[in-house]
Design a protein around this motif. Structure first.
Motif, PDB file in Angstrom:
ATOM      1  N   THR A 320      -4.419  19.181 -28.168  1.00 34.57           N
ATOM      2  CA  THR A 320      -3.615  19.135 -26.936  1.00 34.57           C
ATOM      3  C   THR A 320      -3.775  20.456 -26.198  1.00 34.57           C
ATOM      4  O   THR A 320      -4.345  21.404 -26.716  1.00 34.57           O
ATOM      5  CB  THR A 320      -2.121  18.955 -27.250  1.00 34.57           C
ATOM      6  N   THR A 322      -1.520  22.494 -25.704  1.00 37.37           N
ATOM      7  CA  THR A 322      -0.661  23.545 -26.245  1.00 37.37           C
ATOM      8  C   THR A 322      -1.231  24.172 -27.521  1.00 37.37           C
ATOM      9  O   THR A 322      -0.668  25.127 -28.028  1.00 37.37           O
ATOM     10  CB  THR A 322       0.742  22.987 -26.575  1.00 37.37           C
ATOM     11  N   THR A 323      -2.312  23.623 -28.069  1.00 36.28           N
ATOM     12  CA  THR A 323      -2.841  24.189 -29.310  1.00 36.28           C
ATOM     13  C   THR A 323      -4.200  24.838 -29.074  1.00 36.28           C
ATOM     14  O   THR A 323      -4.915  24.523 -28.124  1.00 36.28           O
ATOM     15  CB  THR A 323      -3.018  23.114 -30.398  1.00 36.28           C
ATOM     16  N   ASN A 351       0.057  27.197 -31.700  1.00 39.07           N
ATOM     17  CA  ASN A 351       0.799  26.456 -30.676  1.00 39.07           C
ATOM     18  C   ASN A 351       1.391  27.486 -29.726  1.00 39.07           C
ATOM     19  O   ASN A 351       2.310  28.218 -30.075  1.00 39.07           O
ATOM     20  CB  ASN A 351       1.894  25.612 -31.334  1.00 39.07           C
ATOM     21  N   THR A 353       3.070  26.967 -27.056  1.00 40.56           N
ATOM     22  CA  THR A 353       4.335  26.595 -26.411  1.00 40.56           C
ATOM     23  C   THR A 353       5.514  27.216 -27.149  1.00 40.56           C
ATOM     24  O   THR A 353       6.342  27.886 -26.549  1.00 40.56           O
ATOM     25  CB  THR A 353       4.506  25.063 -26.377  1.00 40.56           C
ATOM     26  N   ASN A 354       5.557  27.018 -28.471  1.00 39.61           N
ATOM     27  CA  ASN A 354       6.669  27.653 -29.189  1.00 39.61           C
ATOM     28  C   ASN A 354       6.166  28.752 -30.132  1.00 39.61           C
ATOM     29  O   ASN A 354       6.887  29.200 -31.006  1.00 39.61           O
ATOM     30  CB  ASN A 354       7.558  26.620 -29.897  1.00 39.61           C
TER      31      ASN A 354
HETATM   32  C1  LIG Z   1       3.700  22.701 -29.798  1.00 42.10           C
HETATM   33  O1  LIG Z   1       5.013  23.078 -29.737  1.00 42.10           O
HETATM   34  C2  LIG Z   1       5.815  22.291 -28.845  1.00 42.10           C
HETATM   35  C3  LIG Z   1       7.212  22.879 -28.789  1.00 42.10           C
HETATM   36  O2  LIG Z   1       7.798  22.864 -30.052  1.00 42.10           O
HETATM   37  C4  LIG Z   1       5.789  20.847 -29.299  1.00 42.10           C
HETATM   38  O3  LIG Z   1       6.502  20.063 -28.370  1.00 42.10           O
HETATM   39  C5  LIG Z   1       4.372  20.375 -29.384  1.00 42.10           C
HETATM   40  O4  LIG Z   1       4.340  19.070 -29.946  1.00 42.10           O
HETATM   41  C6  LIG Z   1       3.554  21.266 -30.280  1.00 42.10           C
HETATM   42  N1  LIG Z   1       2.195  20.846 -30.221  1.00 42.10           N
HETATM   43  C7  LIG Z   1       1.562  20.398 -31.306  1.00 42.10           C
HETATM   44  C8  LIG Z   1       0.146  19.921 -31.106  1.00 42.10           C
HETATM   45  O5  LIG Z   1       2.074  20.373 -32.408  1.00 42.10           O
END
Ligand SMILES: *[C@@H]1O[C@H](CO)[C@@H](O)[C@H](O)[C@H]1NC(C)=O
Ligand SMILES: *[C@@H]1O[C@H](CO)[C@@H](O)[C@H](O)[C@H]1NC(C)=O
Ligand SMILES: *[C@@H]1O[C@H](CO)[C@@H](O)[C@H](O)[C@H]1NC(C)=O
Ligand SMILES: *[C@@H]1O[C@H](CO)[C@@H](O)[C@H](O)[C@H]1NC(C)=O
Ligand SMILES: *[C@@H]1O[C@H](CO)[C@@H](O)[C@H](O)[C@H]1NC(C)=O
Ligand SMILES: *[C@@H]1O[C@H](CO)[C@@H](O)[C@H](O)[C@H]1NC(C)=O
Ligand SMILES: CC(=O)N[C@H]1CO[C@H](CO)[C@@H](O)[C@@H]1O
Length: 654
Positions: A320, A322-323, A351, A353-354
């Motif tokens: 994705t 975010t990774t 990741n 995002t977090n």
């Molecule tokens: C990355 O972190 C976000 C926030 O916690 C989460 O919504 C998302 O699923 C995570 N992405 C993956 C690929 O795990």
């Protein structure tokens, strides 16, 4: 059997099963290749075969490594070439080296001390890239970045911009077709924050990105502007008290660039990799070290990296937006007096995002190797992972799920900790080598040994003879008794087919029938479809004078004449030769099994199993031929030269 003279066209016209079988036997009987690499040789592992076991060849003034396979699997047979840069105490000649999939030498050339050889595609062409220079500058180097085209010509020579020299730790061609490399720059700084002098000195960690065509600077980044000295995990090496003794605090050792234009760098002494904004140079995040930006979802295993090398984006795993997947060669060892942990290959998923990080995969060698320094991790297209153990003379190929498929040693395992033989990194790559030289050949009274350094496309060697005398006689006879010929032109039409053998290994030996009537011999190289690639010089054939000495006919440095007469050779004949070599390879296994298992002994071939040690069967000639070949051995058994990558007598580089 070997004295049977063959009319070339006969087998093409009358392909009866018996004649095919006879032909294949002749082909195989005529070809003897390089020495077979070792498999789990304890003698080798303990250093009894030398610190850097090498084999020598009759035809070329170059030597190839003898490898000791600790693990071997057909799963590693992918047709890729292995690229290493041998250097170290036991290596007299350093330079980039290419080996084929079976560990045979393909190409070597001496350069200054060489690091970081790899293959990159740049503007649609493949280049062999490497750094060569002076590596004796306190843990880093000053040198030149080379890009050789597939003819091994220096197409580009790049260097540091604004008065700094390119360092050995990284030379990478980015997705944007720019070059990035490391620089160690002496800089005056205030070191009071780390307990040093106010007027202190450091080796600053710099990287430059340049345009390959113009060598123009596109981007430069300097560690001291973005990291604090208090983040250093390693005590000060170099007091930092003078410009002569700067403190190597950061030790930048890898650079990558992603599709967003941001960079990934590795700092060995901060135990940290960092993501750098490609416009501002700001640090976006840090992984590992004292100020890691991530929560480690793998209980420390994703962030406890130490003295790591070769951090690379692995976008094929980015599921994705975010990774971000990153591969790292993790040294995991902190030297004398500290825990020595086994080196590992590591892929982590970040990741953003977090800000979490987790281990995706780890790669541990079965027999633990703790690499003092250096090393590399390459994720191959098929998902396999190749770890180069840097300071330890070994590389290991893992399956995607971490099982060891192949482990190859190019120096004795017992001496891994000594650094006698080192390759900074190890890569497996596709490569097509089309040298501008001619093939090299050596003649004895009974055989021709032929090789073509750098040529990857040769499938078949064809021995030809002519009744016409070579026009030029030997120009000189050296003190070593070797005949050297400057030219020797006999018209192509005068040559007749004698035999064809498949190319095997670096050097192929072709037995010469005893009573051939020819005055002149030469060997032609054909590719897999029977197309002409090159030919050796025409050589005077006088077996009665040649029994003791080997005439060496080195390939010349001239360009191949592109419109030479060989192109007129009938396509049918070419196809026939190519087809028959291919058929020989496919059917010889069947023949050997048949002859060895089901016939009485005393045939031309004696099957020899090395107790599961080698890949299979060895063609061995019976008594007479063996005696004849004894004076032709390319391996000085018993006294392997440890350090002669180039044969000093023939090719000394001053
Ligand atoms: C990355 O972190 C976000 C926030 O916690 C989460 O919504 C998302 O699923 C995570 N992405 C993956 C690929 O795990
Ligand atoms: C490599 O460079 C040399 C010298 O510029 C050139 O003659 C040769 O054709 C090039 N080879 C290839 C395959 O591009
Ligand atoms: C890092 O963590 C992994 C997993 O716990 C462990 O196997 C490895 O030895 C650790 N490395 C160091 C240097 O502590
Ligand atoms: C690192 O090596 C030391 C000494 O060999 C060992 O005691 C320790 O458990 C290792 N650490 C990890 C995490 O494996
Ligand atoms: C981040 O993502 C991971 C994995 O999806 C999750 O376990 C964790 O709770 C998240 N943390 C925060 C702070 O959102
Ligand atoms: C070729 O050379 C041999 C020996 O050098 C000589 O006897 C013979 O006459 C020569 N033949 C021709 C056609 O020149
Ligand atoms: C085996 C080993 O100790 N390897 C090295 C890991 O990196 C540190 C830091 O440079 C070295 O001191 C170690 O020798």
């Amino acid at each position: 059997m070997l004295s049977i003279r063959i009319n070339f066209m006969t087998p093409l016209l009358t392909l009866s099963p018996t004649s095919v079988a006879l032909w294949l036997l002749l082909f195989l009987g005529n070809a003897i290749a390089d020495r077979v690499n070792d498999f789990r040789s304890e003698k080798y592992a303990h250093g009894f075969e030398g610190a850097f076991p090498l084999q020598h060849y009759s035809s070329a003034g170059v030597s190839g490594p003898i490898l000791n396979y600790w693990e071997k699997s057909v799963a590693c047979d992918d047709g890729l070439y292995t690229i290493i840069t041998p250097r170290g105490e036991a290596v007299r000649h350093s330079g980039p080296m290419i080996l084929d999939n079976q560990g045979h030498l393909v190409w070597f050339k001496e350069y200054e001390t060489t690091y970081n050889a790899n293959v990159y595609t740049y503007k649609g062409q493949r280049y062999l890239t490497f750094w060569a220079g002076d590596d004796q500058i306190r843990g880093h180097g000053e040198g030149i970045l080379y890009m050789l085209n597939s003819s091994y010509e220096e197409a580009y020579k790049l260097h540091g911009v604004n008065g700094v020299a390119a360092d050995l730790h990284e030379f990478h061609i980015t997705r944007d077709e720019t070059a990035v490399f490391t620089v160690y720059d002496i800089k005056s700084v205030d070191l009071t924050s780390s307990g040093g002098l106010e007027n202190g000195w450091i080796y600053d960690g710099i990287f430059q990105e340049i345009d390959i065509e113009t060598n123009e600077l596109l981007f430069q980044w300097r560690a001291s502007e973005h990291f604090s000295f208090s983040e250093v995990e390693r005590g000060s090496e170099g007091t930092g008290e003078s410009a002569e003794d700067p403190w190597d605090w950061f030790h930048i050792n890898s650079i990558d660039k992603d599709e967003k234009g941001n960079f990934l760098i590795s700092s060995r002494y901060l135990n940290c990799i960092a993501y750098i904004d490609g416009v501002t140079g700001d640090v976006i995040w840090k992984l590992g070290g004292k100020e890691s930006s991530f929560t480690d979802l793998s209980a420390g295993a994703a962030t406890n990296i130490s003295w790591q090398h070769h951090a690379r984006f692995q976008p094929q795993y980015d599921t994705t937006k975010t990774t971000k997947a990153i591969s790292i060669f993790d040294n995991s060892s902190r030297g004398k007096g500290a825990p020595e942990n086994t080196s590992r290959g590591l892929i982590v998923d970040i990741n953003e995002t977090n800000m979490t990080v987790a281990v995706r995969a780890q790669y541990w060698n079965q027999v633990p190797i703790s690499s003092q320094s250096q090393g590399s991790m390459q994720v191959l297209e098929n998902g396999h992972v190749l770890l180069g153990y840097g300071y330890s003379a070994a590389w290991t190929e893992f399956g995607a799920d971490g099982e060891v498929l192949c482990e190859v040693n190019f120096g004795p395992r017992e001496l891994f900790e000594r650094g006698d033989i080192i390759s900074y990194r190890t890569f497996k790559q596709k490569w097509v080598g089309i040298p501008l030289t001619a093939p090299d050949v050596a003649l004895s009274g009974t055989a021709a040994a032929v090789s073509w350094i750098g040529a990857t496309e040769v499938a078949t060697w064809v021995l030809q003879g002519s009744y016409v005398n070579v026009t030029d006689s030997p120009e000189s006879k050296d003190q070593d008794g070797i005949h050297r010929y400057s030219s020797g032109h006999v018209a192509d039409d005068d040559f007749q087919f004698i035999s064809a053998v498949p190319k095997t290994g670096f050097e192929t030996k072709i037995l010469i029938p005893a009573d051939i009537p020819y005055r002149t011999l030469r060997v032609m190289a054909l590719d897999g479809t029977g197309g002409f690639l090159g030919k050796t010089r025409a050589m005077e054939w006088a077996p009665e004078e040649m029994n003791e000495e080997i005439g060496v006919f080195a390939g010349d440095e001239e360009l191949k004449e592109s419109n030479s007469k060989e192109h007129r050779i009938s396509p049918l004949i070419m196809f026939g030769m190519g087809f028959m070599s291919a058929a020989a390879i496919v059917l010889c296994a069947w023949l050997i099994c048949k002859y060895v298992y089901f016939r009485s002994p005393g045939q031309t071939f004696i099957g020899r199993r090395n107790h599961g040690k080698d890949e299979g069967w060895q063609p061995v000639q019976t008594g007479e031929e063996l005696d004849d070949l004894d004076d032709f051995s390319d391996l000085e058994s018993g006294e392997r030269h440890e350090d002669h990558l180039l044969d000093g007598n023939r090719n000394r580089v001053e």
